[in-house]
Design a protein around this motif. Structure first.
Motif, PDB file in Angstrom:
ATOM      1  N   LYS A  26       1.021  -1.311  -0.046  1.00 48.93           N
ATOM      2  CA  LYS A  26      -0.042   0.008  -0.016  1.00 48.93           C
ATOM      3  C   LYS A  26       0.880   1.221   0.036  1.00 48.93           C
ATOM      4  O   LYS A  26       0.840   2.012   1.016  1.00 48.93           O
ATOM      5  N   PRO A  27       1.818   1.360  -1.083  1.00 42.83           N
ATOM      6  CA  PRO A  27       2.681   2.330  -0.963  1.00 42.83           C
ATOM      7  C   PRO A  27       2.036   4.053  -0.927  1.00 42.83           C
ATOM      8  O   PRO A  27       2.495   4.878  -0.213  1.00 42.83           O
ATOM      9  N   SER A  28       0.794   4.145  -1.658  1.00 39.18           N
ATOM     10  CA  SER A  28       0.102   5.518  -1.779  1.00 39.18           C
ATOM     11  C   SER A  28      -0.338   5.814  -0.139  1.00 39.18           C
ATOM     12  O   SER A  28      -0.712   7.058  -0.108  1.00 39.18           O
ATOM     13  N   GLU A  29      -0.288   4.971   0.676  1.00 37.89           N
ATOM     14  CA  GLU A  29      -0.972   5.231   2.119  1.00 37.89           C
ATOM     15  C   GLU A  29       0.402   5.513   2.969  1.00 37.89           C
ATOM     16  O   GLU A  29      -0.001   6.083   4.243  1.00 37.89           O
ATOM     17  N   GLN A  30       1.540   5.397   2.441  1.00 38.25           N
ATOM     18  CA  GLN A  30       2.696   5.486   3.210  1.00 38.25           C
ATOM     19  C   GLN A  30       3.197   6.953   3.026  1.00 38.25           C
ATOM     20  O   GLN A  30       3.111   7.684   2.126  1.00 38.25           O
ATOM     21  N   LEU A  31       3.915   7.421   4.336  1.00 45.26           N
ATOM     22  CA  LEU A  31       4.318   9.056   4.389  1.00 45.26           C
ATOM     23  C   LEU A  31       5.487   9.107   3.602  1.00 45.26           C
ATOM     24  O   LEU A  31       5.400  10.402   3.202  1.00 45.26           O
ATOM     25  N   PHE A  32       6.326   8.258   3.516  1.00 47.32           N
ATOM     26  CA  PHE A  32       7.269   8.530   2.467  1.00 47.32           C
ATOM     27  C   PHE A  32       6.949   8.961   0.949  1.00 47.32           C
ATOM     28  O   PHE A  32       7.150   9.590   0.313  1.00 47.32           O
ATOM     29  N   PHE A  33       5.583   8.110   0.673  1.00 52.03           N
ATOM     30  CA  PHE A  33       5.100   8.407  -0.570  1.00 52.03           C
ATOM     31  C   PHE A  33       4.482   9.757  -0.709  1.00 52.03           C
ATOM     32  O   PHE A  33       4.366  10.560  -1.609  1.00 52.03           O
ATOM     33  N   ILE A  34       3.294  10.077   0.542  1.00 52.06           N
ATOM     34  CA  ILE A  34       2.812  11.276   0.532  1.00 52.06           C
ATOM     35  C   ILE A  34       3.678  12.541   0.595  1.00 52.06           C
ATOM     36  O   ILE A  34       3.504  13.530  -0.037  1.00 52.06           O
ATOM     37  N   LYS A  35       4.917  12.240   1.341  1.00 53.12           N
ATOM     38  CA  LYS A  35       5.774  13.446   1.561  1.00 53.12           C
ATOM     39  C   LYS A  35       6.203  13.909   0.137  1.00 53.12           C
ATOM     40  O   LYS A  35       6.427  15.051  -0.032  1.00 53.12           O
ATOM     41  N   LEU A  36       6.520  13.217  -0.738  1.00 50.34           N
ATOM     42  CA  LEU A  36       7.211  13.495  -2.133  1.00 50.34           C
ATOM     43  C   LEU A  36       5.973  14.207  -2.820  1.00 50.34           C
ATOM     44  O   LEU A  36       6.572  15.303  -3.510  1.00 50.34           O
ATOM     45  N   GLY A  37       4.754  14.016  -2.540  1.00 48.33           N
ATOM     46  CA  GLY A  37       3.692  14.799  -3.440  1.00 48.33           C
ATOM     47  C   GLY A  37       3.780  16.440  -2.907  1.00 48.33           C
ATOM     48  O   GLY A  37       3.811  17.287  -3.706  1.00 48.33           O
ATOM     49  N   GLY A  38       3.937  16.521  -1.539  1.00 47.79           N
ATOM     50  CA  GLY A  38       4.115  17.701  -0.928  1.00 47.79           C
ATOM     51  C   GLY A  38       5.296  18.274  -1.437  1.00 47.79           C
ATOM     52  O   GLY A  38       5.361  19.451  -1.604  1.00 47.79           O
ATOM     53  N   LEU A  39       6.488  17.958  -1.386  1.00 42.01           N
ATOM     54  CA  LEU A  39       7.796  18.252  -1.995  1.00 42.01           C
ATOM     55  C   LEU A  39       7.594  18.854  -3.304  1.00 42.01           C
ATOM     56  O   LEU A  39       8.186  19.907  -3.742  1.00 42.01           O
ATOM     57  N   ILE A  40       7.313  17.931  -4.135  1.00 41.75           N
ATOM     58  CA  ILE A  40       7.081  18.458  -5.575  1.00 41.75           C
ATOM     59  C   ILE A  40       6.136  19.698  -5.710  1.00 41.75           C
ATOM     60  O   ILE A  40       6.721  20.753  -6.198  1.00 41.75           O
ATOM     61  N   LYS A  41       5.092  19.713  -5.041  1.00 41.00           N
ATOM     62  CA  LYS A  41       4.001  20.775  -5.299  1.00 41.00           C
ATOM     63  C   LYS A  41       4.865  22.232  -4.434  1.00 41.00           C
ATOM     64  O   LYS A  41       4.785  23.221  -5.152  1.00 41.00           O
ATOM     65  N   ASN A  42       5.628  22.087  -3.208  1.00 40.97           N
ATOM     66  CA  ASN A  42       6.157  23.380  -2.830  1.00 40.97           C
ATOM     67  C   ASN A  42       7.444  23.876  -3.604  1.00 40.97           C
ATOM     68  O   ASN A  42       7.563  24.929  -3.636  1.00 40.97           O
ATOM     69  N   THR A  43       8.155  22.948  -4.182  1.00 42.32           N
ATOM     70  CA  THR A  43       9.503  23.102  -4.788  1.00 42.32           C
ATOM     71  C   THR A  43       8.916  24.023  -6.195  1.00 42.32           C
ATOM     72  O   THR A  43       9.464  24.687  -6.620  1.00 42.32           O
ATOM     73  N   LEU A  44       7.786  23.281  -6.837  1.00 40.25           N
ATOM     74  CA  LEU A  44       7.289  23.825  -8.018  1.00 40.25           C
ATOM     75  C   LEU A  44       6.711  25.357  -7.884  1.00 40.25           C
ATOM     76  O   LEU A  44       7.074  26.276  -8.659  1.00 40.25           O
ATOM     77  N   GLU A  45       6.095  25.442  -7.023  1.00 38.63           N
ATOM     78  CA  GLU A  45       5.525  26.874  -6.427  1.00 38.63           C
ATOM     79  C   GLU A  45       6.542  27.811  -6.121  1.00 38.63           C
ATOM     80  O   GLU A  45       6.502  28.870  -6.577  1.00 38.63           O
ATOM     81  N   LYS A  46       7.755  27.313  -5.692  1.00 37.72           N
ATOM     82  CA  LYS A  46       8.959  28.301  -5.096  1.00 37.72           C
ATOM     83  C   LYS A  46       9.638  28.556  -6.573  1.00 37.72           C
ATOM     84  O   LYS A  46       9.808  29.685  -6.971  1.00 37.72           O
ATOM     85  N   CYS A  47       9.668  27.612  -7.357  1.00 39.10           N
ATOM     86  CA  CYS A  47      10.402  27.937  -8.774  1.00 39.10           C
ATOM     87  C   CYS A  47       9.523  28.697  -9.563  1.00 39.10           C
ATOM     88  O   CYS A  47      10.236  29.761 -10.051  1.00 39.10           O
ATOM     89  N   GLN A  48       8.531  28.688  -9.392  1.00 39.46           N
ATOM     90  CA  GLN A  48       7.464  29.713 -10.368  1.00 39.46           C
ATOM     91  C   GLN A  48       7.374  31.234  -9.544  1.00 39.46           C
ATOM     92  O   GLN A  48       7.509  31.996 -10.403  1.00 39.46           O
ATOM     93  N   ARG A  49       7.587  31.075  -8.283  1.00 38.56           N
ATOM     94  CA  ARG A  49       7.687  32.539  -7.747  1.00 38.56           C
ATOM     95  C   ARG A  49       8.871  33.083  -7.988  1.00 38.56           C
ATOM     96  O   ARG A  49       9.085  34.353  -8.364  1.00 38.56           O
ATOM     97  N   GLU A  50      10.030  32.226  -7.907  1.00 37.39           N
ATOM     98  CA  GLU A  50      11.319  33.113  -8.470  1.00 37.39           C
ATOM     99  C   GLU A  50      11.332  33.400  -9.788  1.00 37.39           C
ATOM    100  O   GLU A  50      12.114  34.468 -10.023  1.00 37.39           O
TER     101      GLU A  50
END
Length: 412
Positions: free
Chosen positions: A304-328
């Motif tokens: 059940k990888p999609s229920e694991q915190l390691f999986f979920i954390k990556l989704g948040g990291l991608i979103k935050n990093t993309l938003e940072k790049c777009q702001r910059e």
């Protein structure tokens, strides 16, 4: 990280008595037969004992294989076949047959050796999975997970290269011992060992370039494993392949995410944005494959990888990093975002998992040329005429382990 890894079921086997009354013509020969029976039974028990450790497993494996070789190798060191090699029929199931297992039987001690060793390798993967599922896994435990997966890879590789080619009856297509299946197990073990390395690199905040390269190499391993299975019967391999595909896309998402961080640090903001956008696509595909995997019928435990915190954390990291790049990009760079994602030409210099070489134990001291000479096949076993009924192969009842609280694969 409970239920992070997909695991196929253990192989099941019929009991073997090793009762060669008449053939075993001395007390020492009879003792070898009795010890074979007891060490085999103990090793089979270890596969389902949740308290078993790698040290205990190695001792049990060595005890059985050192005796089993007395019926495979010639005591005088010659290349001739051992006269006892074909005296016993062995029956084993495959790992890919689900709830209606098909049996494979061969009258060959080498078949017993490779089948049992195959199960030993599976045990190491299951031990690694169980240990990785612990709450607050320690650094020594993470090393045990990493090493166990490399040990399993080494056993599978040794069987494929050294012992399976010795079988008188070649492995059937789609069965455990044929090259496609063996290669997939080897590659999966290496990929999963690298997952431990990636988690460690993230935990210790290593350079984004290293994490991206490791993730890219790991994704390629999973893709190679999936392609290796693509000619197998779908009912045997579909579920396994979905797991390999979801892990491939998940680690491609990691690779693009951390490559995007490297590009941003190098003032290539437009390319960084495109890399993060590709990471989003790969992550979304991994999420979709997680659902497909759970809905696909087939042998093995359901991860059940999609229920694991390691999986979920990556989704948040991608979103935050993309938003940072777009702001910059909106404030500083004003770069054009390329239509095509960056080409990942990443090569990891560190952290790649190599199989631990596997060697059989030396021949037991019980198996001397003098004792070997007391085995007399011309006399025939006294119970040959009795024709005992064929032993049933019962499925292995594996322990039902409850998942623990997920900690995101952090190493405390």
């Amino acid at each position: 990280m409970a239920h992070w890894f997909h695991r196929n079921p253990l192989k099941a086997t019929a009991p073997v008595s090793f009762n060669y009354y008449g053939v075993a013509g001395s007390p020492a020969a009879n003792k070898i037969c009795n010890d074979l029976r007891t060490t085999r039974a103990r090793l089979l028990d270890m596969f389902t004992d949740i308290t078993c450790t790698p040290e205990v497993m190695k001792n049990a494996t060595d005890a059985y294989f050192s005796l089993l070789q007395s019926f495979i190798v010639s005591p005088d060191g010659s290349t001739q076949d051992n006269k006892m090699r074909f005296i016993q029929n062995f029956k084993w199931t495959d790992t890919l047959q689900g709830n209606a297992p098909r049996h494979v039987a061969q009258q060959d001690m080498v078949f017993e050796l490779v089948s049992m060793a195959f199960n030993v390798a599976l045990w190491y993967t299951k031990f690694a999975s169980r240990l990785a599922g612990k709450e607050n896994i320690t650094e020594p435990e993470a090393k045990d997970v990493h090493r166990s997966l490399k040990v399993a890879a080494g056993i599978f590789m040794n069987l494929k290269e050294m012992h399976i080619p010795r079988l008188i009856t070649p492995a059937e297509k789609g069965r455990d011992l044929e090259p496609r299946v063996m290669d997939t197990y080897i590659i999966q073990c290496q990929a999963e060992a690298q997952e431990v390395t990636i988690a460690r690199a993230i935990e210790l905040k290593h350079k984004a370039t290293l994490i991206a390269a490791l993730a890219y190499e790991t994704a390629n391993f999973y893709q190679k494993a999936d392609h290796t299975l693509n000619t197998l019967e779908p009912e045997c391999s579909s579920k396994w392949r979905k797991y390999l595909q979801l892990k491939q896309h998940f680690y491609m998402a990691y690779a693009y995410c951390y490559h995007g961080q490297t590009l941003l640090a190098g003032d290539k903001c437009g390319e960084a944005i495109r890399s993060l956008q590709e990471a989003e696509k790969c992550y979304a595909r991994a999420e979709s494959l997680c659902k497909e995997y759970r809905q696909t019928k087939g042998p093995g435990s359901t991860a059940k990888p999609s229920e694991q915190l390691f999986f979920i954390k990556l989704g948040g990291l991608i979103k935050n990093t993309l938003e940072k790049c777009q702001r910059e990009n909106g404030f500083i760079y004003f770069h054009k975002v390329p239509a095509e994602p960056p080409t990942l030409e990443l090569k990891a210099s560190y952290g790649l998992a190599e199989p631990v070489p596997f060697e059989l134990p030396s021949l037991s001291e019980q198996c001397t040329p003098e004792v070997y000479a007391t085995f007399d096949l011309t006399r025939g076993a006294k119970n040959d005429k009795a024709k005992p009924k064929e032993e049933e192969v019962k499925p292995v009842k594996e322990p039902d382990l409850k998942p623990q609280k997920d900690t995101g694969c952090s190493i405390s």
